[in-house]
Design a protein around this motif. Structure first.
Motif, PDB file in Angstrom:
ATOM      1  N   HIS A  45      48.289  17.446  35.188  1.00  0.00           N
ATOM      2  CA  HIS A  45      49.519  16.670  35.371  1.00  0.00           C
ATOM      3  C   HIS A  45      50.708  17.598  35.636  1.00  0.00           C
ATOM      4  O   HIS A  45      50.831  18.637  34.987  1.00  0.00           O
ATOM      5  CB  HIS A  45      49.845  15.886  34.093  1.00  0.00           C
ATOM      6  CG  HIS A  45      48.822  14.863  33.727  1.00  0.00           C
ATOM      7  ND1 HIS A  45      48.776  13.615  34.309  1.00  0.00           N
ATOM      8  CD2 HIS A  45      47.804  14.896  32.833  1.00  0.00           C
ATOM      9  CE1 HIS A  45      47.779  12.927  33.782  1.00  0.00           C
ATOM     10  NE2 HIS A  45      47.164  13.677  32.884  1.00  0.00           N
ATOM     11  N   PRO A  46      51.625  17.216  36.528  1.00  0.00           N
ATOM     12  CA  PRO A  46      52.848  18.022  36.705  1.00  0.00           C
ATOM     13  C   PRO A  46      53.670  18.002  35.411  1.00  0.00           C
ATOM     14  O   PRO A  46      53.647  17.001  34.679  1.00  0.00           O
ATOM     15  CB  PRO A  46      53.599  17.304  37.828  1.00  0.00           C
ATOM     16  CG  PRO A  46      52.615  16.374  38.462  1.00  0.00           C
ATOM     17  CD  PRO A  46      51.597  16.046  37.428  1.00  0.00           C
ATOM     18  N   ALA A  47      54.343  19.109  35.146  1.00  0.00           N
ATOM     19  CA  ALA A  47      55.160  19.196  33.926  1.00  0.00           C
ATOM     20  C   ALA A  47      56.214  18.098  33.908  1.00  0.00           C
ATOM     21  O   ALA A  47      56.830  17.811  34.939  1.00  0.00           O
ATOM     22  CB  ALA A  47      55.838  20.564  33.858  1.00  0.00           C
ATOM     23  N   GLY A  48      56.382  17.466  32.734  1.00  0.00           N
ATOM     24  CA  GLY A  48      57.433  16.468  32.573  1.00  0.00           C
ATOM     25  C   GLY A  48      57.104  15.108  33.169  1.00  0.00           C
ATOM     26  O   GLY A  48      57.972  14.248  33.287  1.00  0.00           O
ATOM     27  N   SER A  49      55.820  14.899  33.518  1.00  0.00           N
ATOM     28  CA  SER A  49      55.457  13.650  34.202  1.00  0.00           C
ATOM     29  C   SER A  49      54.865  12.600  33.262  1.00  0.00           C
ATOM     30  O   SER A  49      54.525  11.510  33.686  1.00  0.00           O
ATOM     31  CB  SER A  49      54.424  13.950  35.291  1.00  0.00           C
ATOM     32  OG  SER A  49      53.199  14.382  34.699  1.00  0.00           O
ATOM     33  N   ARG A  50      54.736  12.930  31.979  1.00  0.00           N
ATOM     34  CA  ARG A  50      53.962  12.029  31.114  1.00  0.00           C
ATOM     35  C   ARG A  50      54.799  11.435  29.996  1.00  0.00           C
ATOM     36  O   ARG A  50      55.892  11.895  29.694  1.00  0.00           O
ATOM     37  CB  ARG A  50      52.759  12.782  30.535  1.00  0.00           C
ATOM     38  CG  ARG A  50      51.844  13.294  31.616  1.00  0.00           C
ATOM     39  CD  ARG A  50      50.590  13.888  31.031  1.00  0.00           C
ATOM     40  NE  ARG A  50      49.728  12.861  30.440  1.00  0.00           N
ATOM     41  CZ  ARG A  50      48.690  13.123  29.665  1.00  0.00           C
ATOM     42  NH1 ARG A  50      48.413  14.374  29.344  1.00  0.00           N
ATOM     43  NH2 ARG A  50      47.950  12.151  29.184  1.00  0.00           N
ATOM     44  N   ASP A  51      54.236  10.424  29.368  1.00  0.00           N
ATOM     45  CA  ASP A  51      54.941   9.654  28.342  1.00  0.00           C
ATOM     46  C   ASP A  51      54.751  10.286  26.963  1.00  0.00           C
ATOM     47  O   ASP A  51      53.640  10.432  26.479  1.00  0.00           O
ATOM     48  CB  ASP A  51      54.383   8.225  28.329  1.00  0.00           C
ATOM     49  CG  ASP A  51      55.059   7.369  27.264  1.00  0.00           C
ATOM     50  OD1 ASP A  51      56.128   7.786  26.751  1.00  0.00           O
ATOM     51  OD2 ASP A  51      54.516   6.296  26.953  1.00  0.00           O
ATOM     52  N   ARG A  52      55.875  10.648  26.363  1.00  0.00           N
ATOM     53  CA  ARG A  52      55.838  11.323  25.079  1.00  0.00           C
ATOM     54  C   ARG A  52      55.948  10.327  23.913  1.00  0.00           C
ATOM     55  O   ARG A  52      55.727  10.695  22.756  1.00  0.00           O
ATOM     56  CB  ARG A  52      57.003  12.324  25.038  1.00  0.00           C
ATOM     57  CG  ARG A  52      56.974  13.309  23.901  1.00  0.00           C
ATOM     58  CD  ARG A  52      58.075  14.341  24.107  1.00  0.00           C
ATOM     59  NE  ARG A  52      58.472  14.945  22.855  1.00  0.00           N
ATOM     60  CZ  ARG A  52      59.336  14.399  21.992  1.00  0.00           C
ATOM     61  NH1 ARG A  52      59.878  13.227  22.243  1.00  0.00           N
ATOM     62  NH2 ARG A  52      59.644  15.019  20.866  1.00  0.00           N
TER      63      ARG A  52
END
Lengths: 378, 378
Positions: free
Chosen positions: B368-375
């Motif tokens: 996944h690209p950095a900063g693309s996911r749900d935290r």
């Protein structure tokens, strides 16, 4: 293999040896992400949830969170056989040699509780044992009783209590969580790569982790954390940093913890650790060490700057100040690194075994031609 | 590093990662030499003289021969601390895990007697301890007393006596000398390369050797010796070899001990070991196992030949028959391999440290690209 034009790279710098979806190191811009999360997004996430994300690429559900927490407490506690073995290990043996040696000797149980594949459960078992072994080896070296973890407590709360015998403050526990999350994973570093070479022969996960730990021990790798703080102790005070740095550069002596092969800008981990160190280092000695480290970094930047070059401290540099203020002795720093990085090793083992092939490079032979020498003197 | 066209090689096949003057593997013509001597010139040389040649590139003088012999006897004997530690190791733990774990835990003495550099003396100390540990671990697993080496006896005479409790015949000792000389060194194989990656961080020699041993353990590397003989035992008799090989090929199952990445003709070590195995294997069971191995190799050659390909057994294949006839249990084969190969590891450590640089390859990030996911689910 191309016989006509073989590739030559002694240090494999820039040579791509595989794919990974675990972490992304963007050296030019100074970004590090695990599974798509920038490390700045992860430093405040509960520790074991980050562990699960690094290993499996998804957040754990409520049941997985609960099971992992129980599992880690259960296995951080050393059993009688493990304590008997550790008792026979030299009490002054470097903690990294202790870990490298103890990991292959662990008896890995057959029962499963996490609902993940066998290697993943073995890997988490080894990670838990490493945590218990570090604390117990320190306690034995101090002739103190070995402590056991307490169910319900947070992971590093238990660790710090098992290490020091007293509960940490929430701030201390939080600092350790953050420092360990920052060192958990870093793509194909030397230790991870050694573990991958080992795994490529289909060796079991404990062999691979042990090989990685042995590689992390070197002072050009994890061992730099111990070396950097020892340097600060040796320098003694900030006003002597400038002369020290100049002397090192004149004699071509490497300054431990300065520069990083991957990052061409500030190491994103150091960026987070430096203000943490400032916040944690409140006593006189810690403050002086930290001020010395800062003075070394500034002196390096002046000296390199004069030659038109840039340099920054890497993760090992300020981490030592954080660990020191948490009461961790210098020679345990690299073992603390291993205690976090082991999750990266496990993640790489799991990823690599899906598509592995024996890693076997070539040498250029530069010795005597075969059959050219005198055998009579044998 | 070239940003525009990075080199990609997942298994490093054909990639040259350094120079060596220790051994030369000529895969096309099937020649292996150590320090300029073809292995056919070395199989009859006294064992410890070959050890010295592999490590230092010269024959030992009379004084060195005498000192090395004494040194190896002295350190093959385990001291009380080592025995106490080994007693706590699981008696059914695989000997390779025992070795990988015990090596970093050894307390290396400060006194010197060989007049060589510290790492060389440490390396020979570890090699001697490995010899003693293998014999003692076997004795403990059999609930038998640990034997000690006798000054004045030959190296493998002592080993076989410490292992079995009885002196070997001169023929048995000679066979073991030859088999071990053949496996002592083989350029940048996976185990040696893992040790080199470890050494590249400036980790100490015991860490490097332990990492190599862990890597040798895998069944695509040293572990193939155990796997090959277990395969022969499973097949049971020569008449079943043909059907076994056909089934393996139909199901794309690797046949252990057949083929070698480097040798495009007969493995020069297998060429020497095969007639040795024929000579040694005199009892009914050994004869049947050997006949089964020969039948497997012939069946493989027929099947590959039908597709216009050639294949030969490698060193692991017939070695098992030799070890079996020397009374070594199957699960100790790879440890016996380590007991010889450790001299190669030491030689590479000594050679590499003269001109080392951190080995750190790169990964291609495919996640996944950095900063693309749900935290939020953390």
């Amino acid at each position: 293999m191309s016989e006509s034009a073989p590739i030559r790279s002694d240090d494999l710098d820039g040579v791509i040896v595989g794919e990974t979806a675990i972490s992304d190191v963007q050296g030019q811009t100074g970004l590090l992400s695990y599974r798509g999360f920038a490390i700045t997004e992860l430093v405040d996430v509960p520790y074991l949830h980050v562990v699960w994300m690094v290993l499996f690429g998804e957040w754990p559900d409520e049941q997985q969170k609960s099971k992992l927490k129980q599992f880690m407490v259960r296995h951080t506690k050393l059993n009688h056989a493990e304590i008997d073995l550790l008792q026979q290990v030299g009490r002054d043996l470097h903690p990294m040699l202790m870990l490298q040696g103890m990991v292959p000797l662990l008896q890995i149980p057959d029962d499963r509780m996490l609902g993940v594949d066998d290697d993943a459960e073995h890997g988490l078992f080894i990670a838990a044992k490493i945590t218990g072994l570090i604390a117990a080896h320190y306690r034995l070296s101090q002739s103190k009783v070995i402590m056991t973890p307490v169910p319900g407590k947070l992971f590093h709360e238990n660790f710090l209590q098992m290490f020091h015998g007293t509960l940490p403050t929430p701030e201390q526990r939080h600092m350790l969580d953050a420092a360990q999350i920052l060192q958990m994973e870093h793509s194909f570093n030397a230790g991870t790569f050694a573990g991958r070479v080992c795994a490529s022969t289909l060796a079991p996960i404990q062999s691979s982790i042990s090989a990685s730990i042995g590689t992390l021990f070197g002072k050009l790798h994890g061992g730099a954390d111990q070396a950097a703080l020892e340097m600060a102790m040796e320098i003694g005070s900030p006003d002597k940093a400038d002369a020290y740095v100049k002397e090192c550069l004149a004699n071509k002596v490497k300054i431990m913890g300065m520069g990083h092969r991957e990052y061409k800008t500030v190491d994103p981990r150091a960026k987070i650790l430096k203000p943490m160190a400032v916040e944690l280092c409140q006593d006189e000695e810690s403050k002086r060490l930290l001020a010395t480290l800062i003075a070394v970094e500034e002196a390096c930047q002046r000296e390199f700057g004069a030659k038109g070059k840039e340099i920054w401290a890497n993760v090992e540099f300020y981490k030592g100040a954080v660990f020191h203020s948490l009461g961790i002795p210098t020679h345990f720093f690299t073992a603390m690194f291993a205690m976090a990085r082991v999750y990266g090793y496990v993640a790489h083992y799991l990823e690599f075994k899906k598509n592995s092939r024996l890693i076997r490079p070539r040498a250029e032979y530069v010795g005597h031609p075969a059959g050219s020498r005198d055998r009579t003197a044998a």
